[in-house]
Write a protein that holds these residues in place. Sequence first.
Motif, short mmCIF file in Angstrom:
data_model
loop_
_atom_site.label_atom_id
_atom_site.label_comp_id
_atom_site.label_asym_id
_atom_site.label_seq_id
_atom_site.Cartn_x
_atom_site.Cartn_y
_atom_site.Cartn_z
N GLN A 539 -8.19 9.34 7.93
CA GLN A 539 -8.18 8.19 8.84
C GLN A 539 -7.09 7.19 8.45
N GLU A 540 -6.74 7.15 7.19
CA GLU A 540 -5.61 6.30 6.77
C GLU A 540 -4.31 6.87 7.32
N TRP A 541 -4.15 8.17 7.26
CA TRP A 541 -2.94 8.79 7.80
C TRP A 541 -2.87 8.61 9.32
N GLN A 542 -4.02 8.68 9.96
CA GLN A 542 -4.03 8.44 11.42
C GLN A 542 -3.47 7.05 11.72
N THR A 543 -3.94 6.09 10.95
CA THR A 543 -3.47 4.72 11.15
C THR A 543 -1.98 4.62 10.85
N PHE A 544 -1.54 5.34 9.86
CA PHE A 544 -0.11 5.36 9.53
C PHE A 544 0.69 5.90 10.73
N ILE A 545 0.27 7.02 11.25
CA ILE A 545 1.01 7.64 12.38
C ILE A 545 1.02 6.69 13.59
N ARG A 546 -0.12 6.09 13.86
CA ARG A 546 -0.19 5.14 14.98
C ARG A 546 0.69 3.93 14.75
N GLY A 547 0.92 3.59 13.49
CA GLY A 547 1.67 2.38 13.17
C GLY A 547 3.18 2.58 13.18
N LEU A 548 3.64 3.82 13.32
CA LEU A 548 5.09 4.07 13.34
C LEU A 548 5.68 3.46 14.61
N SER A 549 6.92 3.00 14.51
CA SER A 549 7.48 2.27 15.66
C SER A 549 7.76 3.21 16.83
N ASP A 550 7.75 2.65 18.03
CA ASP A 550 7.90 3.44 19.24
C ASP A 550 9.24 4.18 19.32
#
Length: 649
Positions: A539-550
């Motif tokens: 779930q931390e990695w999920q948040t990381f992926i979601r947080g990458l810039s557009d």
Amino acid sequence: MRNLLFIIYLGLLFSSCNTRPKYIEIQNAVNDTIIDDHSYANLNAIKTIHLELEMDVNFQNKTIYGVARHEMVNNNASVAIFDTRNLLIQKVTTGTKGHEQEADFVIGEMDKDSILGQPLKVTVDPKTTQVNIYYQTTKGSEALDWLDTLSTSSKTKPFLYTQGQAILTRTWIPLQDSPSNRFTYNAEVRVPKDLLALMSAENPKEKNDMGIYNFEMDQPIPSYLISLAVGDIAYHPFDANTGVYAEKELLNACKYEFVDLPKMMKAASYLYGEYQWKQYDLMVLPYSFPFGGMENPRLTFVNPTILAGDRSLVSVIAHELAHSWSGNLVTNNTWDDFWLNEGFTVYFEQRIMEVLYGKETADILAQVEFQEMQEEMKELLSGKHPEDTQLHLNLKNRNPDDGMTSIAYVKGAFFLKTLESKVGREKFDRFLKHYFKVFQFKTVSTAAFITEMENNLLFPEKVIFDYDEWIFHNGLPKNSVIINSPRLKRMESLAKRFSSGEKVFEPIVTYEWQKIKKSKKKKRIKKVSKIKREDFIVQEWQTFIRGLSDDISIEKLQYLDATFNFSTWGNSEVMAEWFVLNIHQKNRAVRPAIEKFISKVGRRKYLLPIYKALVSNPEDKVWAKKVFDNSKAYYHAVSRNSVAELFAN
Ligand code: BES
Ligand code: ZN
């Protein structure tokens, strides 16, 4: 001999009477007016209290040949109306088995959007209490997923499973398909001799030589919870009341992944009252199963993607187990009240996770879900049906599946979390325990819930709480509790730093002075540290992926994949998230991994966002159509239809 048979018959009669009437008082009266926009059944006039099924499961023809015998309470009815969709009805009789008389029936028109199917209207008289429907399923029986041998783990035996929720049970059994009615059932199921049959009922643990299995569900359930699985299935018990069924190729993985099931059961029962369904087993289905889990009573269906190998996705099990209270024991009255099933269950799931793995982990899970809900809420609010962001829905003339958004799940759960924070956990838990007791083996509408909440929580505790805003207004109320997990904050900042070009994943070299043994001197030691995938949970990695810039570059994405192998991790939550981002950024290097994933995993939650991303780009769309055409026969109708809609628009 005759006498003996008669005595056995009487014995059977009494034993079946003994198990049933316990609950009959709840069902007998045809009392409240029931209005369900998604069923043709005239439940106010006549309704099923017990269903007896005889089914022949034929894998050659991919057909179930069945008889559905309805024991009914009749309130002066002249017609009994059942739901059917794409069934062939051969004959209808009234009267008990062996004393049957053919009855007149007509099959009504399919509704114009072909959502509800066709009403089956049987002529009865006010004394009729038994209606028997002889039928067979068809290719259009969308609940059924018939898998050829090659689509199973064994690759040698075929598999069949059903998916009833929300209104698909009528595609494999003619019945009154409304969650507002509960009934008991029993079944005799014939299957090929080398396969085992299981149902949402008391189950066998192993195959028998005859290929005939008898099932009994002596606690009343709504129709959407009737289910069947047939395959080359083995069993592993965790303790006396819990275990897992799976194809034997998957059984070892199951033993490892679900080992905490007994603890979850303990936690759940401690929180909200004793488990009422005797046994709780999991049934791990083939990969085509369109959901993560489905709470069929006594036999939760599970998608094998939950077998992540590191127990990182077991909250799905906590969720399905929680449904044994919210949903199965206390059932939403109509699909407009779906949030009473799912919102309560997500709340309950989070409480189980907290007991087992601590508040920090439970918070991380809840926050990841909250992020998803906020995204979906934005989309819904700017779409055709912004009112779908209310907890109480109005799904008349629409498919009840439209209500299966994260609003019911996560807004529902956050409503309860917010309410909990207002009254305090102790009082809130006492109220929930009471709620499950008062409504057990009943159905509950949003209005009935509100009355209960007012009378037994808000009023006695003198709490003022604007529940209207949550239940009947669009969007998320300002007073919602918010979770701020420090660990997720760190991942967001890591994602930002990486996006902006910082080399956060390169080895960091540091030097330390260390004493040399038996000497006063020190030596300088070089230390190299590097962030590894195992340093963070899924779930931390999920948040990381979601947080990458557009506008993250393809090079950066490829660097991440080379470093952490997201594309081939095998964790479906991360993979799905990762694929969608890469499709949007046109990193075509991940195509082989995507193709492999969506040709194997039929879970709609993953297929939809991936196909949606592909369809949004003309070049990807052509490629995606080819993959879809190759896989669609393998997908369950639930997923197939949803994906097909993306290509149609
Ligand atoms: N009961 C649902 C699945 C469902 C809902 C099927 C509506 C058909 C219509 C099940 O409990 C569920 O919510 N499954 C989720 C997993 C859960 C952890 C959120 C899923 O399959 O993703
Ligand atoms: Zn659920």
